[in-house]
Design an enzyme around this catalytic site. Structure first.
Site, PDB file in Angstrom:
ATOM      1  N   CYS A 134       0.668  -1.238  -0.101  1.00 39.72           N
ATOM      2  CA  CYS A 134       0.176  -0.198  -0.079  1.00 39.72           C
ATOM      3  C   CYS A 134       0.832   1.162   0.120  1.00 39.72           C
ATOM      4  CB  CYS A 134      -0.830  -0.100   1.260  1.00 39.72           C
ATOM      5  SG  CYS A 134      -1.934   1.594   1.361  1.00 39.72           S
ATOM      6  N   CYS A 137      -0.490   4.331   2.142  1.00 40.65           N
ATOM      7  CA  CYS A 137      -0.282   3.872   3.843  1.00 40.65           C
ATOM      8  C   CYS A 137       1.306   4.145   3.937  1.00 40.65           C
ATOM      9  CB  CYS A 137      -0.372   2.517   4.105  1.00 40.65           C
ATOM     10  SG  CYS A 137      -2.084   1.952   3.287  1.00 40.65           S
ATOM     11  N   ASP A 138       2.156   3.613   3.278  1.00 43.48           N
ATOM     12  CA  ASP A 138       3.521   3.480   3.561  1.00 43.48           C
ATOM     13  C   ASP A 138       4.616   4.380   2.846  1.00 43.48           C
ATOM     14  OD1 ASP A 138       2.710   1.652   5.384  1.00 43.48           O
ATOM     15  OD2 ASP A 138       3.003  -0.028   4.139  1.00 43.48           O
TER      16      ASP A 138
END
Ligand code: NAP
Length: 308
Positions: A134, A137-138
């Protein structure tokens, strides 16, 4: 254990489930959509969407919120829970979650898909320590660092483009010498001077120093030459797996676990429908997901009328 009852229970509050909730509740049915996470599904992991009508471009979480606001406008309820099974009792169904048993006349499955793992040594070990599925997200952990993206589909290329805005260099490692991503994304990626491509290459191991990722071991599948690419981040986008484990005993899936429906979104069990990414189909898009949600929401109304 509480006992609740609705006309329609929708499993999954992604774009397809939320749209089914809108259609069914607008037809004056009582509706619950159950999700074990925040509504929006994969939209929450998507940075920029450029192929949803009505918007030149919109962030995934913003579109999720917009669709959600509409989906609860006619009384549909969002229920938090993890679905473990569906029991088919004929005219009614029981949806069993980790905390409830919920009765429904119609169940619509929109449980979506999950990212497929690459299945190489180091992938699991360095999950959350450099290995990610992701970018939204990261990605921020890799500001001005070098990352690799594995895969050649829409996810790999779109998320690679997103990462190029944060990272120093994005190396897309693909097992063939052609991408399968949409042409418009390919053109953007090839024109992006932070993106580079390693063709005909398989990642065979994720390497690390026990704390974090330091690189990947790769093999060129034309020359068999092995080498190491140093990197801090490994973003894996090698396809999807259906989230159908709780439904496998119903006999509505194909050999790979995708749910088979007709064009009314009916499975072979009367009163159980499937929509969105979890369906066996060619085109997994937000647009197709919402279209299928509309069809299933309307079919739910017709089915309930027919069993009265
Ligand atoms: P995908 O289209 O299935 O692509 C997976 C990619 O990973 C392919 O390039 C495949 O290579 C490669 N791959 C598969 N297994 C591999 C392995 N073991 N080792 C190395 N590479 C491997 O998956 P996706 O990109 O996640 O997309 C899933 C669906 O969502 C698609 O229908 C896609 O169109 C859709 N989607 C759409 C959008 C959009 O429209 N904006 C955005 C994201 C996703 P090969 O090419 O050689 O098979």
């Amino acid at each position: 254990m509480t006992e609740k009852s609705y006309d329609v229970v929708i499993i999954g509050a992604g774009p397809s489930g939320m749209t089914a909730a809108l259609y069914a509740s607008r037809a004056n049915l009582s509706v619950a959509m159950i999700d074990r996470g925040i509504y929006g599904g994969q939209l929450n992991n998507t940075a920029e969407i450029e192929n949803y009508p009505g918007y030149k471009s919109i962030k995934g979480p913003d579109l999720a919120q917009n669709i959600y606001d509409g989906s609860v406008n006619f009384g549909a309820e969002y229920v938090y829970g993890s679905v473990e099974a569906i029991k088919d009792n004929g005219a009614t169904k029981t949806v069993i979650t980790d905390s409830d048993e919920i009765e429904a006349k119609v169940v619509i499955i929109g449980s979506g898909s999950d990212y497929k793992k690459l299945g190489v040594p180091g992938e699991e070990e360095y999950g959350g320590r450099g290995v990610s599925y992701c970018a939204v997200c990261d990605g921020a952990f890799f500001k001005n660092r070098d990352v690799v993206v594995i895969g050649g589909g829409d996810s790999a290329i779109e998320e690679g483009i997103y990462l190029s805005k944060i990272a120093n260099n994005v190396n897309v490692i693909h097992r063939r010498d052609q991408l399968r991503a949409q042409k418009v994304s390919q053109d953007q990626a090839f024109a992006n001077d932070k993106m580079h491509f390693t063709w005909d290459t398989n990642v065979v191991e994720v390497l690390g120093d026990e704390n974090k990722v330091t690189g990947v071991r790769v093999v060129n599948n034309k020359t068999n030459e092995e080498s190491i690419i140093e990197t801090s981040g490994v973003f894996i986008y090698v396809g999807l797996l259906p989230m159908t484990k709780p439904f496998l005993d119903l006999g509505i899936t194909d050999q790979d676990g995708w749910i088979v429906t007709n064009d009314k979104m009916e499975t072979k069990i009367p009163g159980i429908y499937a929509i969105g990414d979890v369906r066996k189909k060619d085109l997994r898009q937000i647009t197709t997901a919402v279209g299928e949600g509309g069809v299933a929401g309307q079919q739910a109304f017709k089915y309930i009328e027919s069993i009265k």
